[in-house]
Design an enzyme around this catalytic site. Structure first.
Site, PDB file in Angstrom:
ATOM      1  N   ARG A  31       0.839  -1.199   0.000  1.00 22.58           N
ATOM      2  CA  ARG A  31       0.000   0.000   0.000  1.00 22.58           C
ATOM      3  C   ARG A  31       0.869   1.242   0.000  1.00 22.58           C
ATOM      4  O   ARG A  31       1.928   1.265   0.635  1.00 22.58           O
ATOM      5  CB  ARG A  31      -0.870   0.028   1.256  1.00 22.58           C
ATOM      6  CG  ARG A  31      -1.530  -1.292   1.547  1.00 22.58           C
ATOM      7  CD  ARG A  31      -2.510  -1.202   2.678  1.00 22.58           C
ATOM      8  NE  ARG A  31      -1.922  -0.793   3.934  1.00 22.58           N
ATOM      9  CZ  ARG A  31      -1.894  -1.548   5.033  1.00 22.58           C
ATOM     10  NH1 ARG A  31      -2.428  -2.756   5.012  1.00 22.58           N
ATOM     11  NH2 ARG A  31      -1.370  -1.092   6.151  1.00 22.58           N
ATOM     12  N   ASP A  43       0.776   5.386   0.976  1.00 24.95           N
ATOM     13  CA  ASP A  43       0.014   6.303   1.818  1.00 24.95           C
ATOM     14  C   ASP A  43      -0.595   7.441   1.010  1.00 24.95           C
ATOM     15  O   ASP A  43      -0.217   7.687  -0.128  1.00 24.95           O
ATOM     16  CB  ASP A  43       0.943   6.906   2.883  1.00 24.95           C
ATOM     17  CG  ASP A  43       1.216   5.929   4.006  1.00 24.95           C
ATOM     18  OD1 ASP A  43       0.346   5.083   4.280  1.00 24.95           O
ATOM     19  OD2 ASP A  43       2.309   6.012   4.603  1.00 24.95           O
ATOM     20  N   TYR A  93      12.125   2.793  -4.629  1.00 31.12           N
ATOM     21  CA  TYR A  93      11.453   4.064  -4.395  1.00 31.12           C
ATOM     22  C   TYR A  93      12.377   5.225  -4.753  1.00 31.12           C
ATOM     23  O   TYR A  93      13.600   5.119  -4.606  1.00 31.12           O
ATOM     24  CB  TYR A  93      11.086   4.230  -2.914  1.00 31.12           C
ATOM     25  CG  TYR A  93       9.873   3.470  -2.466  1.00 31.12           C
ATOM     26  CD1 TYR A  93       8.602   4.025  -2.606  1.00 31.12           C
ATOM     27  CD2 TYR A  93       9.993   2.215  -1.874  1.00 31.12           C
ATOM     28  CE1 TYR A  93       7.477   3.336  -2.163  1.00 31.12           C
ATOM     29  CE2 TYR A  93       8.866   1.522  -1.443  1.00 31.12           C
ATOM     30  CZ  TYR A  93       7.616   2.089  -1.587  1.00 31.12           C
ATOM     31  OH  TYR A  93       6.513   1.417  -1.157  1.00 31.12           O
ATOM     32  N   ARG A 135      10.698   7.484   3.821  1.00 29.62           N
ATOM     33  CA  ARG A 135      10.482   8.860   4.270  1.00 29.62           C
ATOM     34  C   ARG A 135      11.322   9.199   5.498  1.00 29.62           C
ATOM     35  O   ARG A 135      11.766  10.337   5.672  1.00 29.62           O
ATOM     36  CB  ARG A 135       9.001   9.106   4.507  1.00 29.62           C
ATOM     37  CG  ARG A 135       8.215   9.145   3.177  1.00 29.62           C
ATOM     38  CD  ARG A 135       6.721   8.985   3.355  1.00 29.62           C
ATOM     39  NE  ARG A 135       6.169  10.039   4.204  1.00 29.62           N
ATOM     40  CZ  ARG A 135       4.899  10.067   4.604  1.00 29.62           C
ATOM     41  NH1 ARG A 135       4.062   9.097   4.239  1.00 29.62           N
ATOM     42  NH2 ARG A 135       4.467  11.045   5.369  1.00 29.62           N
TER      43      ARG A 135
END
Lengths: 250, 250
Positions: free
Chosen positions: A51, A53, A111, A198
């Site tokens: 998933r 965000d 990412y 992050r």
């Protein structure tokens, strides 16, 4: 039932993340609805690699879906896209083995975290980068990040640890590169903890700002304490770029 | 009163164009309000090089404004930006001669029109390019556009001709280049007629699609009839890149 592998991209700005939630516009629900309109199946369940965000983008999200439809992959691709809004589309539909699971079979994920630095936010990047009003030293950030490559316990970068059975992951690639006012932090690993990229981005920016010495990233990693890491960088700078599976899952 | 030259960039997506209009969110009103809050002047009038339409973007719009404020240009720049929303900002503030007029003194203006082609619209470009669902031949478009360079009567590319005293303009540069799925049509001229770049883009895309032979652009130019040109390309692909003034207007 056929099992189909979908590659999906979306601008996460106007989505409340991937996962279906009552009363929210999510990527999952949007795609399931589009597929259902084409296959006329009432219970379409799209299972993604992981998933994302709210506000996070994807260039190469992967998902699988079971369907009884007899339409060809090419026809499905066009038909599904014709039902999707313009901030999400399916890039590819291919047949997958019955057992293929986009989540469990993912071998590596990649990412990119984008930071825009300088004196002034670029209006065209406001939804696609984290703006830091300071000149960051990307070269120091690149050096500082090197210690993260390899197999480590990354619990220091996990929000609300423990979320998973183990917080040991292997980062297979980490690079920091500047392109004009943008800094790309590229991270590839065999798996990621919640908010891990992050938190890494937030920590590397602490180094880039000069707030931390470059050796502090290694100290944080060693200390295994989330409170010592940098802040969780905002979602708008994060892009899921690619999910890798064992050769020929299809 | 001082006369200040401002360089401004904005994402035109959520603006109803440059020019103030009752009940609409416009760039002009947004900037005048921000300046007024800083200088505490009630009638701030920002005069730009040329209005942009609803949805059109700017990287280097130029405007001038008269003010009695004694704040330095640097202080004004920061203060004004602190009052602006994140889809517009002022990139530079410099002193200009009393007589400087951003509109009348513009010697050349430069626009970029961005087309995305291919089978599928890129969600990240949906507000920043015209999507054409076909592979365009950018090299043929480049050759076709060459005949437009120079001094010509461009009334064939003017919406609602006659809008101006003369429709003769000089295009000093026109290039078409492909970057992946994007085609950039760059046009520089001593002035532009209403919707001229968008009509040129619409016409070149007719050639790129293979609907028109490459010689038809020259035919359209010669015929001086708007009905023969291609459709006006949509606003979201258009960027005002740069406005050039005689050396040292400041």
């Amino acid at each position: 039932m056929r099992n189909l592998k979908l590659t999906i991209r979306y601008d996460g700005t106007d989505f409340f993340g991937w996962q279906t939630q009552p009363g929210q516009r999510t990527v999952q629900e949007t795609i399931e609805k589009a597929i259902g309109e084409i296959t006329r199946e009432s219970r379409v369940r799209v299972n993604c690699s992981g998933r994302t965000d709210s506000g996070v983008h994807a260039v190469g999200q992967v998902a699988n879906v079971y369907t009884a439809s007899r339409l060809s992959c090419e026809t499905l691709l066009k038909a599904i896209n014709s039902k999707l809004p313009d901030d999400v589309n399916v890039r590819e539909v291919v047949e997958a083995p019955q057992s293929f699971c986009a989540n469990k079979d993912a071998v590596r994920k990649s990412y990119r975290y984008v930071v825009q630095d300088g004196r002034q936010q670029d209006p065209f990047l406001r939804k696609y980068a984290w703006f830091v009003r300071q000149n960051l030293d990307a070269e120091v950030m690149a050096r500082a990040g090197r210690c993260l490559v390899g197999r480590h316990d990354f619990r220091c970068f996990e929000t609300e640890w423990p979320n998973r059975l183990t917080s040991v992951r292997t980062i297979t690639h980490l690079s920091v590169n500047r392109f004009g006012e943008c800094i790309w932090i590229d991270v590839e690993a065999n798996g990621f903890l919640y908010n891990m990229v992050r938190a890494i981005a937030g920590s590397l920016v602490q180094v880039g700002r000069g707030f931390w010495p470059e050796t502090q990233i290694a100290d944080v990693l060693r200390a295994m304490d989330r409170r010592l890491a940098g802040p969780t960088a905002p979602p708008e700078g994060l892009f899921l770029m690619r999910v890798t599976y064992h050769p020929c899952p299809t």
